[in-house]
Design a protein around this motif. Structure first.
Motif, PDB file in Angstrom:
ATOM      1  N   CYS A   9      37.461  36.271  42.266  1.00  0.00           N
ATOM      2  CA  CYS A   9      37.268  37.228  41.181  1.00  0.00           C
ATOM      3  C   CYS A   9      37.613  38.640  41.664  1.00  0.00           C
ATOM      4  O   CYS A   9      37.784  38.872  42.867  1.00  0.00           O
ATOM      5  CB  CYS A   9      35.838  37.163  40.639  1.00  0.00           C
ATOM      6  SG  CYS A   9      34.551  37.467  41.871  1.00  0.00           S
ATOM      7  N   TYR A  10      37.695  39.583  40.733  1.00  0.00           N
ATOM      8  CA  TYR A  10      38.139  40.943  41.057  1.00  0.00           C
ATOM      9  C   TYR A  10      37.249  41.597  42.112  1.00  0.00           C
ATOM     10  O   TYR A  10      37.738  42.169  43.087  1.00  0.00           O
ATOM     11  CB  TYR A  10      38.164  41.779  39.775  1.00  0.00           C
ATOM     12  CG  TYR A  10      38.642  43.194  39.997  1.00  0.00           C
ATOM     13  CD1 TYR A  10      39.971  43.456  40.331  1.00  0.00           C
ATOM     14  CD2 TYR A  10      37.767  44.271  39.858  1.00  0.00           C
ATOM     15  CE1 TYR A  10      40.413  44.746  40.536  1.00  0.00           C
ATOM     16  CE2 TYR A  10      38.196  45.572  40.064  1.00  0.00           C
ATOM     17  CZ  TYR A  10      39.525  45.807  40.404  1.00  0.00           C
ATOM     18  OH  TYR A  10      39.953  47.094  40.609  1.00  0.00           O
ATOM     19  N   ARG A  11      35.916  41.512  41.934  1.00  0.00           N
ATOM     20  CA  ARG A  11      34.965  41.991  42.942  1.00  0.00           C
ATOM     21  C   ARG A  11      33.731  41.114  42.878  1.00  0.00           C
ATOM     22  O   ARG A  11      33.419  40.530  41.842  1.00  0.00           O
ATOM     23  CB  ARG A  11      34.570  43.458  42.698  1.00  0.00           C
ATOM     24  CG  ARG A  11      35.707  44.440  42.869  1.00  0.00           C
ATOM     25  CD  ARG A  11      35.222  45.880  42.909  1.00  0.00           C
ATOM     26  NE  ARG A  11      34.588  46.194  44.198  1.00  0.00           N
ATOM     27  CZ  ARG A  11      34.345  47.425  44.628  1.00  0.00           C
ATOM     28  NH1 ARG A  11      34.666  48.462  43.876  1.00  0.00           N
ATOM     29  NH2 ARG A  11      33.771  47.642  45.795  1.00  0.00           N
ATOM     30  N   TRP A  12      33.007  41.056  43.984  1.00  0.00           N
ATOM     31  CA  TRP A  12      31.765  40.288  43.994  1.00  0.00           C
ATOM     32  C   TRP A  12      30.842  40.822  45.082  1.00  0.00           C
ATOM     33  O   TRP A  12      31.276  41.501  46.008  1.00  0.00           O
ATOM     34  CB  TRP A  12      32.048  38.796  44.213  1.00  0.00           C
ATOM     35  CG  TRP A  12      32.544  38.471  45.595  1.00  0.00           C
ATOM     36  CD1 TRP A  12      33.828  38.546  46.038  1.00  0.00           C
ATOM     37  CD2 TRP A  12      31.759  38.032  46.708  1.00  0.00           C
ATOM     38  NE1 TRP A  12      33.901  38.189  47.362  1.00  0.00           N
ATOM     39  CE2 TRP A  12      32.641  37.871  47.805  1.00  0.00           C
ATOM     40  CE3 TRP A  12      30.399  37.767  46.891  1.00  0.00           C
ATOM     41  CZ2 TRP A  12      32.199  37.450  49.053  1.00  0.00           C
ATOM     42  CZ3 TRP A  12      29.959  37.343  48.138  1.00  0.00           C
ATOM     43  CH2 TRP A  12      30.851  37.185  49.193  1.00  0.00           C
ATOM     44  N   ILE A  36      23.758  37.384  42.354  1.00  0.00           N
ATOM     45  CA  ILE A  36      25.172  37.328  42.729  1.00  0.00           C
ATOM     46  C   ILE A  36      25.951  37.953  41.580  1.00  0.00           C
ATOM     47  O   ILE A  36      25.847  37.511  40.433  1.00  0.00           O
ATOM     48  CB  ILE A  36      25.627  35.883  42.984  1.00  0.00           C
ATOM     49  CG1 ILE A  36      24.831  35.281  44.142  1.00  0.00           C
ATOM     50  CG2 ILE A  36      27.127  35.850  43.291  1.00  0.00           C
ATOM     51  CD1 ILE A  36      25.075  33.812  44.371  1.00  0.00           C
ATOM     52  N   ALA A  37      26.681  39.017  41.884  1.00  0.00           N
ATOM     53  CA  ALA A  37      27.451  39.731  40.867  1.00  0.00           C
ATOM     54  C   ALA A  37      28.930  39.380  41.016  1.00  0.00           C
ATOM     55  O   ALA A  37      29.447  39.313  42.137  1.00  0.00           O
ATOM     56  CB  ALA A  37      27.246  41.236  41.011  1.00  0.00           C
ATOM     57  N   ALA A  38      29.587  39.166  39.890  1.00  0.00           N
ATOM     58  CA  ALA A  38      31.017  38.851  39.896  1.00  0.00           C
ATOM     59  C   ALA A  38      31.700  39.664  38.804  1.00  0.00           C
ATOM     60  O   ALA A  38      31.337  39.557  37.626  1.00  0.00           O
ATOM     61  CB  ALA A  38      31.254  37.363  39.668  1.00  0.00           C
ATOM     62  N   MET A  39      32.662  40.492  39.187  1.00  0.00           N
ATOM     63  CA  MET A  39      33.413  41.280  38.211  1.00  0.00           C
ATOM     64  C   MET A  39      34.738  40.592  37.920  1.00  0.00           C
ATOM     65  O   MET A  39      35.483  40.231  38.841  1.00  0.00           O
ATOM     66  CB  MET A  39      33.670  42.691  38.742  1.00  0.00           C
ATOM     67  CG  MET A  39      34.310  43.622  37.722  1.00  0.00           C
ATOM     68  SD  MET A  39      34.415  45.332  38.349  1.00  0.00           S
ATOM     69  CE  MET A  39      34.873  46.197  36.836  1.00  0.00           C
TER      70      MET A  39
END
Length: 204
Positions: free
Chosen positions: A65-68, A139-142
């Motif tokens: 993903c773009y950022r995590w 957990i963050a996913a952009m």
């Protein structure tokens, strides 16, 4: 009247709570709803870390993903910064009859400007309101859908483990946050946060 829960539609693994700001989507991934498929934390998380790709949860995780990032409450152990380890730990410490797996919040940014600023703003909000205030591991996913030819806006998935994370492992459940009422709770907190920040992230 309480809303009757049915299995999630399409390829979603949770039932979105209706109403409120359309730019904020909220729901809880549960082990199973009304005879629907059996869910696990690793599968639900990895599909968002690697959107649109076939993945093997047993292999080393390589997010695409773009950022995590993994955001932890202060008392959590450092080994929980590995998303694969964190997800497996949740399953290993699950008790019989555990229904709540992940509290899912997706914040969309239709008027996105500086993506780095959006990311840092959501990350700071998450650390304060979910990690510190609720003792949750997140957990963050952009996602940047334009990278795969989609017109959907940039958005951030916040995948919070549905039990408090202590130094010894996972503890208390986080009801009523891990229920329909959680949408109004986090929506109000996000709106207050944006107001304090002057709306700098261009949020939903």
């Amino acid at each position: 009247m309480a809303m009757k829960k049915c299995p999630a539609l399409g390829d979603l693994d949770y039932v979105p709570v209706p109403g409120g700001n359309p730019g904020l989507v909220f729901g809880v991934v549960r082990r199973q709803i009304k005879g629907g498929p059996i869910h696990t934390v690793p599968i639900s998380v990895l599909r968002r870390l690697c959107p649109g790709r076939k993945t093997d949860i047993t292999a080393p995780w390589v997010p695409s993903c773009y950022r995590w990032d993994v955001l932890l409450p202060p008392q959590a152990n450092d080994d929980c910064l590995d998303p694969k380890h964190l997800c497996e730990k949740y399953e290993e410490q699950a008790f019989d009859g555990l229904k709540d797996l992940l509290v899912m919040t997706t914040i969309r940014f239709p008027d996105a400007d500086r993506l780095h600023q959006i990311w840092e703003d959501v990350r700071s909000f998450t650390r304060e309101h979910l990690c510190r205030n609720r003792n949750l591991a997140v957990i963050a996913a952009m996602h940047l859908p334009i990278q795969v030819g989609s017109t959907n806006p940039p958005h951030v998935h916040l995948m919070a483990m549905a039990r408090e994370l202590k130094s010894y492992g996972f503890g208390d459940l986080v009801r009523p946050f891990a229920a329909d009422a959680g949408k109004a709770m986090i929506a109000a907190e996000w709106a207050d946060w944006q107001a304090q920040q002057g709306g700098s992230a261009g949020g939903a």
